[in-house]
Design an enzyme around this catalytic site. Sequence first.
Site, PDB file in Angstrom:
ATOM      1  N   GLU A   1       0.755  -1.095  -0.039  1.00 46.44           N
ATOM      2  CA  GLU A   1       0.113  -0.059  -0.018  1.00 46.44           C
ATOM      3  C   GLU A   1       0.808   1.155   0.195  1.00 46.44           C
ATOM      4  O   GLU A   1       0.673   2.416   0.826  1.00 46.44           O
ATOM      5  CB  GLU A   1      -0.933   0.106   1.178  1.00 46.44           C
ATOM      6  CG  GLU A   1      -1.937  -1.046   1.154  1.00 46.44           C
ATOM      7  CD  GLU A   1      -2.900  -1.063   2.215  1.00 46.44           C
ATOM      8  OE1 GLU A   1      -3.034  -0.268   3.132  1.00 46.44           O
ATOM      9  OE2 GLU A   1      -4.022  -1.886   2.054  1.00 46.44           O
TER      10      GLU A   1
ATOM     11  N   GLU B   1      -5.453  -8.393  -0.492  1.00 44.16           N
ATOM     12  CA  GLU B   1      -6.277  -8.102   0.767  1.00 44.16           C
ATOM     13  C   GLU B   1      -7.867  -7.746   0.201  1.00 44.16           C
ATOM     14  O   GLU B   1      -8.080  -7.121  -0.480  1.00 44.16           O
ATOM     15  CB  GLU B   1      -5.851  -6.814   1.288  1.00 44.16           C
ATOM     16  CG  GLU B   1      -4.227  -6.835   2.004  1.00 44.16           C
ATOM     17  CD  GLU B   1      -4.075  -5.821   2.963  1.00 44.16           C
ATOM     18  OE1 GLU B   1      -5.116  -5.261   3.464  1.00 44.16           O
ATOM     19  OE2 GLU B   1      -2.844  -5.408   2.976  1.00 44.16           O
TER      20      GLU B   1
END
Length: 500
Positions: free
Chosen positions: A172, A295
């Site tokens: 991320e 995710e």
Amino acid sequence: MKGKLTVDPSNQISTIDERIYGSFIEQLGRAVYDGIYQPGQASADENGLRQDVIDAIKQLNVPIVRYPGGNFVSQYKWEDGIGPKADRPTRLDLAWKSIETNEFGLHEFMNWAKKVGTKADMAVNLGTRGIMAAANLVEYCNFPKGSYWSDLRRKNGQEAPYRIKTWCLGNEMDGPWEIGQKTAYEYGHLANEAAKAMRAVDDHIELVACGSSSMDNPTFGDWEATVLDQCYDNVDYLSLHRYYGYYNDDDPTELDNYLGKNIDLDQFIKGVVAICDAVKAKKRTNKTINLSLDEWNVWYHSNDADTKVKPWQKAPHMLEDIYNFEDALLVGSLLITLLKNSDRVKIACLAQLVNVIAPIMTDDNGVWYQSIFYPFMQVSNHGKGVALAPKVDVATYQSREFPEVPYLDSIATYDQANGELTIFAENKNQHESLDFKTQLKDLTIAEVIEATQFYGYGPKEDNRNGQMKLQPLSTQAAGDQITATLQPLSWNMIRIRVAN
């Protein structure tokens, strides 16, 4: 209400890469400590690994597990988690404001993965570290012997290389919450250089570059295009992350919208695929970048509780969503969506596996299964072979976000080697049962192996009392047709032995 699924074994989406049934363990909350690792607990082995948790995970048949993060990895020094435990430093985990003792590290994870029967999807720190730390980790894990890091691995008790194949280049990196956040150009350049160094150590590895952490981020789209422009030739997958939450508990129509969020995931996946292919065209290359949805889950129940967690604890209770029945229905539809996009989604990791937004929960006495455990278990164990393009005929409804949500969400997978066809079907209608017919083309039903339904629970009901169970589903099968009545708000699976 009637619904029909037409199944044609020649109309294939893709061979299913079973890594789409992967999961995720991060050094966060009680995922590791008091989760998979709890020395002294009644079921723990001599290494502190909980056997009851291992047994539960084996039921999910998870083929790959991403580790060690997540946000944690962007401030993690992997060298802290190797060698004698007495010599390992205790650190402040800046990502989650917790205390990290490093009692559980690389060797402990790989030992656990072997016991579970899974493989590692190893993440490297590109937030606060960089190229050589990543290359050194590959050398430590994968190089046979005769170099500093490989010989240190052998000194630490692992003679043979781990041969980890799949690696994540950070986590991320577009997120303002991430320690070491980068611009798209900064990250893309760093990922490319790290990939080159890591492949120089082991040219058999495959690499996942960070896509946007959310489709809602303002940089979504531009981030993907810029990152891939930098590192396209040296990576194999682009990641995407997506979590779903409720909007308004007081609105009786919100459940209809919630159960339609699989449409959002489908749109997200197809949008990222389009960007990858646009870069492919721009670069005039034959190489295709596939996706790693590393995710995904429902995540919102624990938000309020997490604001009250005191910082700098070891293994605090964090992100411990208690999932209800409507969450299981959404997770089932999201799994169907992954199968519908299995031509490009090759890796997916349900985040996470134990205690932290997880299908499995623990306390000192044992484990219990959340509602989402059941659809995931069925798809991961029986969604094998090839995914067949579904032709579904059913009425639709309109919700707050989605103009057309089919009441029936369904797909079939075909394991030709074992002569088995598996149908997954969900009735999203809150009030009406669905007369469900599956019409097979060029296949004949030999027998119904198993037929189950998951239904009869209130949308807000959870499984803390252990009352949720899969129940038998009555079916009628003859020739090339099978029929069943799908109850309102139900998840269903039908396994059929077929003859060509």
